[in-house]
Design a protein around this motif. Structure first.
Motif, PDB file in Angstrom:
ATOM      1  N   LEU A 226       0.831  -1.201   0.000  1.00 47.27           N
ATOM      2  CA  LEU A 226       0.000   0.000   0.000  1.00 47.27           C
ATOM      3  C   LEU A 226       0.874   1.263   0.000  1.00 47.27           C
ATOM      4  O   LEU A 226       0.616   2.208  -0.750  1.00 47.27           O
ATOM      5  CB  LEU A 226      -0.917  -0.019   1.228  1.00 47.27           C
ATOM      6  CG  LEU A 226      -1.760   1.222   1.494  1.00 47.27           C
ATOM      7  CD1 LEU A 226      -2.682   1.527   0.319  1.00 47.27           C
ATOM      8  CD2 LEU A 226      -2.579   1.044   2.774  1.00 47.27           C
ATOM      9  N   ALA A 230       0.417   3.539  -3.251  1.00 46.25           N
ATOM     10  CA  ALA A 230      -0.205   4.852  -3.034  1.00 46.25           C
ATOM     11  C   ALA A 230       0.779   5.966  -3.377  1.00 46.25           C
ATOM     12  O   ALA A 230       0.413   6.961  -4.009  1.00 46.25           O
ATOM     13  CB  ALA A 230      -0.682   4.968  -1.591  1.00 46.25           C
ATOM     14  N   THR A 242      -6.791   6.775  -0.551  1.00 49.73           N
ATOM     15  CA  THR A 242      -5.828   6.648   0.549  1.00 49.73           C
ATOM     16  C   THR A 242      -5.407   8.031   1.034  1.00 49.73           C
ATOM     17  O   THR A 242      -5.587   9.025   0.332  1.00 49.73           O
ATOM     18  CB  THR A 242      -4.535   5.934   0.100  1.00 49.73           C
ATOM     19  OG1 THR A 242      -3.871   6.750  -0.869  1.00 49.73           O
ATOM     20  CG2 THR A 242      -4.799   4.565  -0.477  1.00 49.73           C
ATOM     21  N   ARG A 244      -2.013   9.654   3.726  1.00 53.63           N
ATOM     22  CA  ARG A 244      -0.877   9.310   4.595  1.00 53.63           C
ATOM     23  C   ARG A 244      -1.196   9.760   6.007  1.00 53.63           C
ATOM     24  O   ARG A 244      -1.535  10.915   6.256  1.00 53.63           O
ATOM     25  CB  ARG A 244       0.405   9.984   4.091  1.00 53.63           C
ATOM     26  CG  ARG A 244       1.669   9.348   4.683  1.00 53.63           C
ATOM     27  CD  ARG A 244       2.893  10.181   4.391  1.00 53.63           C
ATOM     28  NE  ARG A 244       3.311  10.154   3.003  1.00 53.63           N
ATOM     29  CZ  ARG A 244       4.123   9.220   2.489  1.00 53.63           C
ATOM     30  NH1 ARG A 244       4.583   8.247   3.250  1.00 53.63           N
ATOM     31  NH2 ARG A 244       4.478   9.280   1.225  1.00 53.63           N
ATOM     32  N   PHE A 251       0.449   4.849   4.684  1.00 48.94           N
ATOM     33  CA  PHE A 251      -0.812   5.109   4.011  1.00 48.94           C
ATOM     34  C   PHE A 251      -1.945   4.303   4.639  1.00 48.94           C
ATOM     35  O   PHE A 251      -1.762   3.182   5.121  1.00 48.94           O
ATOM     36  CB  PHE A 251      -0.707   4.789   2.518  1.00 48.94           C
ATOM     37  CG  PHE A 251      -0.054   5.890   1.731  1.00 48.94           C
ATOM     38  CD1 PHE A 251       1.310   5.865   1.482  1.00 48.94           C
ATOM     39  CD2 PHE A 251      -0.814   6.957   1.254  1.00 48.94           C
ATOM     40  CE1 PHE A 251       1.918   6.888   0.766  1.00 48.94           C
ATOM     41  CE2 PHE A 251      -0.208   7.980   0.534  1.00 48.94           C
ATOM     42  CZ  PHE A 251       1.155   7.941   0.293  1.00 48.94           C
ATOM     43  N   VAL A 253      -6.205   3.213   4.020  1.00 50.52           N
ATOM     44  CA  VAL A 253      -7.254   3.100   3.008  1.00 50.52           C
ATOM     45  C   VAL A 253      -8.482   3.881   3.450  1.00 50.52           C
ATOM     46  O   VAL A 253      -8.913   3.774   4.600  1.00 50.52           O
ATOM     47  CB  VAL A 253      -7.615   1.616   2.783  1.00 50.52           C
ATOM     48  CG1 VAL A 253      -8.749   1.480   1.766  1.00 50.52           C
ATOM     49  CG2 VAL A 253      -6.395   0.851   2.300  1.00 50.52           C
ATOM     50  N   ASP A 254      -9.049   4.665   2.535  1.00 50.07           N
ATOM     51  CA  ASP A 254     -10.178   5.525   2.867  1.00 50.07           C
ATOM     52  C   ASP A 254     -11.506   5.035   2.304  1.00 50.07           C
ATOM     53  O   ASP A 254     -12.467   5.802   2.275  1.00 50.07           O
ATOM     54  CB  ASP A 254      -9.925   6.946   2.312  1.00 50.07           C
ATOM     55  CG  ASP A 254      -8.767   7.625   3.012  1.00 50.07           C
ATOM     56  OD1 ASP A 254      -8.074   8.432   2.363  1.00 50.07           O
ATOM     57  OD2 ASP A 254      -8.559   7.341   4.205  1.00 50.07           O
TER      58      ASP A 254
END
Lengths: 316, 94
Positions: A226, A230, A242, A244, A251, A253-254
């Motif tokens: 990731l 990213a 994503t 930070r 990073f 995950v959103d």
């Protein structure tokens, strides 16, 4: 039982290696076989699908690069299946007889790829996932024959990733190319996150770590991937869900993950929220839309020469 | 040439200078021209390597332009330096 399992684990804890199948315990061989089958399948069973995407290459030079990558992957598969044969596994059955539901390659390879942009993102994202997994094995695995064989594999995967990154950048220099890459990123990013399997909290099969076949857990490998992926997408200006984290520098995950996948439209059903990993495993077991065709393509030559399992064979 | 030594071949663990790919380097004012040969006509890394050469040399002081020209000189293992051969052997490539 070849080697006492407790004695082996003491040896492994001290940094010892396993020289071959006669130097291992039954438990070690079972864990090793399980891992190598998924590695071997993932190198091979996606090739017909990726071959289609390479036909969309924008230049002769790009086409040569794409075909070289496919040739490399077949060679990587050969390495893994050869290691399995040395362990006494029936690789003929794996390659030519096993039903689709028993194949263990990454689910993403069952989703059709038609565009060069998809091939580029596949190389940058999913070869990168393989790079992290196999790179960990290359540097840390206790199985000496596999570590020696991975010297070639590891190096070549580096080339695949660089080629994928390069084409994500080149295609992004024009609006249509950028749009195609973004569409590929949209469906392949979560495929990459899924690649590493269930989270550590759900993982029951811990033999691979106990026997030092690899050193990093699913979640550790997923986080490494990731961070890399990213960062790449942010650098090239492609949107990924994503950000930070300020505290950890890593990073996050959103979007809902894991999620359900719409195979027909190649999109994630993020609007339905996250699903459980049992749902993901069920999807993987069903396999994707291209599985039967991919298997038929891989087996066509063999069946032409030797006949199918139904029509008789020169082996009979 | 020292800058070019830092560029590795993407597929084997040897730099492109030790691999014998760099055939000539000419410096004329701010223009640097690099002649490069590849291991085969179908080398899949051509464009990647030519780009790597440009990217490595352009930031150097005094360099205003970098031209990378492919030359069709036959390449063989005899073009690999002794250092390159040693590295390849250490990685099991003979």
């Amino acid at each position: 039982m070849r080697v006492d399992d407790e004695e082996l684990q003491v040896r492994l804890a001290g940094g010892g290696m396993v020289a071959g199948p006669d130097d291992a315990s039954d438990g070690y061989l079972k864990a090793l076989t399980h891992l190598l089958v998924s590695v071997a399948d993932s190198e091979l069973f996606g090739m017909p699908n990726l071959f289609n995407a390479v036909q969309d290459a924008p230049s002769a030079s790009a086409y040569l690069g794409g075909m070289a990558i496919l040739q490399d992957e077949v060679a990587h598969a050969l390495v893994a299946y050869r290691l399995l044969a040395d362990l006494g596994v029936d690789t003929h059955h794996l390659l030519y007889e096993r039903p689709a539901a028993e194949c263990r390659h990454a689910y993403s390879f069952d989703i059709p790829q038609h565009r060069w942009a998809e091939f580029a993102v596949n190389s940058a994202f999913l070869d990168r996932a393989g790079f992290h997994l196999l790179g960990d094995a290359y540097h840390h695995t206790s199985y000496a024959p596999w570590r020696r064989a991975l010297a070639k594999v590891h190096r070549e995967e580096t080339f695949h990733i660089r080629m994928g990154e390069r084409w994500m950048r080149l295609l992004g220099e024009e609006d249509e190319g950028r749009a195609q890459v973004q569409r590929a990123v949209d469906w392949m990013f979560l495929m990459g996150l899924e690649f590493f399997g269930q989270p550590d909290t759900l993982k029951r099969n811990v033999g691979q770590l106990r026997y030092r076949l690899r050193s990093k857990s699913n979640d550790e490998l997923r986080q490494d991937w990731l961070d890399d992926t990213a960062a790449l997408c942010h650098r090239l200006g492609y949107a990924v869900p994503t950000h930070r984290d300020d505290e950890t520098g890593r990073f996050v995950v959103d979007c809902p993950f894991p999620a359900d996948f719409d195979e027909e439209n190649k999109r994630w059903k993020l609007e339905e929220g996250p699903v459980g990993w049992d749902s993901v495993l069920a999807r993987w077991r069903r396999r994707g839309p291209l599985i039967d065709w991919c298997l038929a393509e891989i087996r066509a030559g063999h069946h032409e020469v030797f006949g199918s399992e139904n029509g008789g064979s020169a082996r009979d | 040439m020292d800058a070019l030594r830092e560029i590795d071949d993407p597929e084997v663990p040897v730099g492109i200078v030790d691999l014998g790919l760099i055939r000539n380097v000419r410096v004329e004012g701010g223009l640097v021209t690099v002649e490069i040969a590849f291991t085969s006509l179908g080398c899949p890394c051509r464009e990647l390597l030519m780009e790597s050469v440009r990217e490595r040399l352009l930031p150097l002081p005094g360099v205003e332009e970098v031209r990378v020209e492919e030359v069709f000189h036959r390449w063989s293992a005899a073009d690999i330096s002794s250092t390159g051969l040693r590295v390849l052997r250490a990685h099991g490539i003979t």
